[in-house]
Design a protein around this motif. Sequence first.
Motif, short mmCIF file in Angstrom:
data_model
loop_
_atom_site.label_atom_id
_atom_site.label_comp_id
_atom_site.label_asym_id
_atom_site.label_seq_id
_atom_site.Cartn_x
_atom_site.Cartn_y
_atom_site.Cartn_z
N GLU A 46 0.83 -1.21 0.00
CA GLU A 46 0.00 0.00 0.00
C GLU A 46 0.86 1.26 0.00
O GLU A 46 0.54 2.24 -0.67
CB GLU A 46 -0.93 -0.02 1.22
N LYS A 47 1.96 1.23 0.73
CA LYS A 47 2.84 2.40 0.81
C LYS A 47 3.44 2.74 -0.56
O LYS A 47 3.57 3.91 -0.92
CB LYS A 47 3.96 2.13 1.82
N PHE A 48 3.78 1.71 -1.34
CA PHE A 48 4.40 1.93 -2.65
C PHE A 48 3.41 1.79 -3.80
O PHE A 48 3.80 1.82 -4.97
CB PHE A 48 5.56 0.94 -2.85
N ASN A 49 2.13 1.62 -3.47
CA ASN A 49 1.07 1.52 -4.48
C ASN A 49 1.35 0.39 -5.48
O ASN A 49 1.26 0.55 -6.69
CB ASN A 49 0.92 2.85 -5.21
N LEU A 50 1.70 -0.78 -4.94
CA LEU A 50 2.01 -1.96 -5.75
C LEU A 50 1.13 -3.12 -5.31
O LEU A 50 0.60 -3.12 -4.20
CB LEU A 50 3.48 -2.34 -5.60
N SER A 51 1.00 -4.11 -6.18
CA SER A 51 0.21 -5.29 -5.80
C SER A 51 0.99 -6.12 -4.78
O SER A 51 2.22 -6.14 -4.76
CB SER A 51 -0.11 -6.14 -7.03
N ARG A 52 0.25 -6.85 -3.95
CA ARG A 52 0.88 -7.69 -2.95
C ARG A 52 1.72 -8.79 -3.59
O ARG A 52 2.79 -9.12 -3.11
CB ARG A 52 -0.19 -8.32 -2.05
N GLY A 53 1.21 -9.33 -4.69
CA GLY A 53 1.94 -10.38 -5.39
C GLY A 53 3.28 -9.90 -5.92
O GLY A 53 4.28 -10.61 -5.87
N TYR A 54 3.30 -8.66 -6.44
CA TYR A 54 4.55 -8.10 -6.96
C TYR A 54 5.57 -7.93 -5.84
O TYR A 54 6.75 -8.27 -6.00
CB TYR A 54 4.27 -6.75 -7.63
#
Length: 1013
Positions: free
Chosen positions: A874-882
């Motif tokens: 969430e902090k880096f606005n990325l998917s959890r899988g990535y």
Amino acid sequence: MAEPPLAVRRRSRLGAARKRSRPPEGHSAACSPLAVKRASIGGEGTPAQSPVRGRGRAAACRGPAVPRCRCAELTPAALSPQQCDDSEEDMFGDYGSFCEDDSVLAQALATEPAHPQDAEAAAGVVPESLRLGTDQREQENYSASETGGTRAGDTERGVQTPASDPPGASEELADSLFDELPSSQLLYFAEMCQPSAGSQTAAGTEKVDASKCSSSDKVRSASSPCPDSEHKNRSTEFSSGMKSDSCKNTSLKDHLKNALTENAKAQTVKVSKTKQLKEAILSEEICVARKAIGSSSVDIGPFYGLPSKVKDLLRQLRGIETLYEWQHDCLTLECLQQRKNLIYSLPTSGGKTLVAEILILQELLCMQKDVLMILPYVAIVQEKLHMLGEGSRGATLEMTLAKILYTSKSTHIVGMSATLNNVGDLQKFLRAEYYTKNFRPVELKEYIKIRDTIYEVDSKAENGFTFSRLLNFKYSSNLKKADPDHIIALVTEVIPKYSCLIFCPTKKNCENVASMVCKYLNKEFRSHREKEKEDLIKDLKNIGNGSICPVLKQTIPFGVAYHHSGLTNDERKSIEEAYSRGVLCLLACTATLAAGVNLPARRVILRAPYVATDFLKKNQYKQMIGRAGRAGIDNAGESILIVQEKDKHLVQDLVTSPLENCYSNLLPEFTKGMQNLLLSLVGLKIAVTQEEVYDFLCHTLLGVQQQLLSKEKSLSELVKDGLESLIEKGLLRVKIVEKDQNSKITLAITRLGKAAYKGSIDLSYCNLLYKELKKGLEGLVLESSFHLLYLATPYDMVSNCSPDWMIYLRQFNQLSAAEQTVADMVGVPESFIAKKASGQAIRKSVDSASVNRLYLTFILYNLLKETNIWSVSEKFNLSRGYVQNLLNSAASFASCVLHFCEELEEFWVYKALLTELTKHLTYCVKTELIPLMEVAGVLEARANQLYNAGYKTLAHLANANPETLVKTIEHLSRRQAKQIVSSAKMLLTEKAEALQEEVELLLKVPTDIPETS
């Protein structure tokens, strides 16, 4: 004689592989501690699955990612049964072992008849279930007793019960023993317990007498690899035991005491008790099977050369009663009896994996040989030979097979695939025979949809399609705008009664389709298996430490979910299991599910003929539609491809065209393919001259297909250029060998080349890694792990990184002054980040690879500090899988860099640092929790619970009382507690043994001590 086709088949993993897979010393992208621990453990109580192994320990898995190819390689290294120890695995796992249980005797005594006449009658009943060719029902009953372990026959283990055991101890034991069993076996015992109590008592007394009169015989035969020589003697002793007065008149208790006394007097056998007992049961059939499988006869024994116990386990755990006719034909092929290489090919869902498993068990049990099964790196089930032609995975597979074929003439290779076209090239490469059948257990009907019309794919029709029907679904104006492709109409025809898969081009499209479908579904869908859906949501929240994806929270109540690489491994596993159980009836997924997870459906819908922006290939199309139709559940499966008018002609070509050919990828993947192969050939001393290297290349798939090479360069010229390139990079050197006044030019690997080879470093960035490690020695910032993390950030993820500049600047400003100097050292100044964040023009160029790599380092740095994938994503606005994939890759690459440094003396300082960093990246928890995380079945949440409850070390867990754990730790079952304690004991023992070996080595007297004159 062929067996009738299978009526009902269910696919699941064997429950026998219950021991923990230990991380190997050497890690790479293909095999790392993280991959073993994090990727395969789906819950707190689920141990990682280990590869199929023979007798002896498998070599550490190293090297680049393994391609998605099904290929069972049967290696000839055989070991005798006497070389086994307690650490070995067997086909039964731990289900039949009660050697560590101190109340088995009490359980057995509890079953002794209350009246003397009953005891006398029971003593006269001796079953023949241990003899070959027994009555099937008796053998099944014995099998149930052996597996479940709750019958009196288990007293043959000879373990005494303390006199202080309280009343009812045997009942508690029975409960605890059933807690150890998987659910599939519990269901089996529930069915077995249906007969009357009288029949159960009779069966129990039969097992008691069998154990009384035959336990010593079984133990004696356990160490014998082939018991036929003792068979007659054992039968005579068994018969005389039946007739003796002591067997008739002595109580069960006295018999057991006598047996225990005899066992105590017997010389201790080096093999484990578990191994003795199980080999005693199987030894006769294995001996017969070994003789049969070595003969030329098609009739090769009870179950294709295997003990009938294997067939029983397939029925109990998989629901497989009989094999398909093609499976029988394939297993009885003459080429397999003669141990010739084989390629077999069938459509998806044809039952190829079962054939491979039977062949593997034949090698392990009958031939006493090791087995290597190569699985795909991304996929879980479908491994395919045609993926020899897919990128670096194909290159790696080709290199592996070529080395095995070149160095071992006795190795038996069996390859399997669902899709093959130019099979002749593969046959020539593998020197194999070919078996194929166009068989599917369930009929597949292919359709395409254009507007609101459904057409059936018909190869005989002029344009490839024939009209089938019109969609019958009333659409409102709003619904037409939201669902122009009529997806809701297509899915509501099958769900929730049947299952459905929707393949979407992108991950975002998966989530949008799942949300859209739920928005317009009837509210009645929510009531279908409502409680189980609530449990699934709770499970996902636990996985996310209290967080859950809002899309899944909205869709799961309707029985709908999405499935793609944006989910974490644990989330994907939970969703897959829920879909397999029918809790979820619709999955919107990407194409990776088609090539990986075995999740069949009644209907498969292809949202568009694209994967991302690329038009669908025939192999990909066949993979997707192959998921339609579930054996034993559906009588037919159907696929529907949604087509826009503009793509109609392309789709006509797609459905009528042949499959794509399979080509070598050694040249397209030059650094991971050709150059890596040349370096390893010299490093392993398989080929040390240019002529030997060329000869090897002629035996690869590239050599078979060399006529397809460009006319500019021949294969010999490619070899020459490749070797010269490696010499220029300092990875190889030329050496002149003088012998008999003749000189010979040979090739040798340099220290740098050996480091690259041992560390599985991609040669495209080998020199760059060396330079950065060398530069790090000049001023390594050790205030924190930030600088070291940068050096361990994987290069292969840099190109896919797109930094958010505001986040980048915010993270940079949170660094300490010493940490900020790291950015300057790697060539990313603060001024550059600030200008990019404010949108200003950049005059001075900065290496984009370094910029992206540093951004990935920030993500990893936050992960090690917060140890929470959800919050970091969430902090880096990325998917959890990535984020999880980055963590996995970093753990693997850190291990690779460690092995790289171990081969170069100037990098000695990195060894200890990278060892600890690899552990932190592998487990991604606070330092104090790492020892607990090494235990199978313990993830972060459970480790926190244990630590807070006072179980802070491995020794604490190894000596814990499972019952106390159950009472102390919330949501911990008795089965999970016992598994944790057992795993901790095994791990502690292994560490103690390793230390003992070091002690013995230190105390060993050298043989070359100088003698005084």
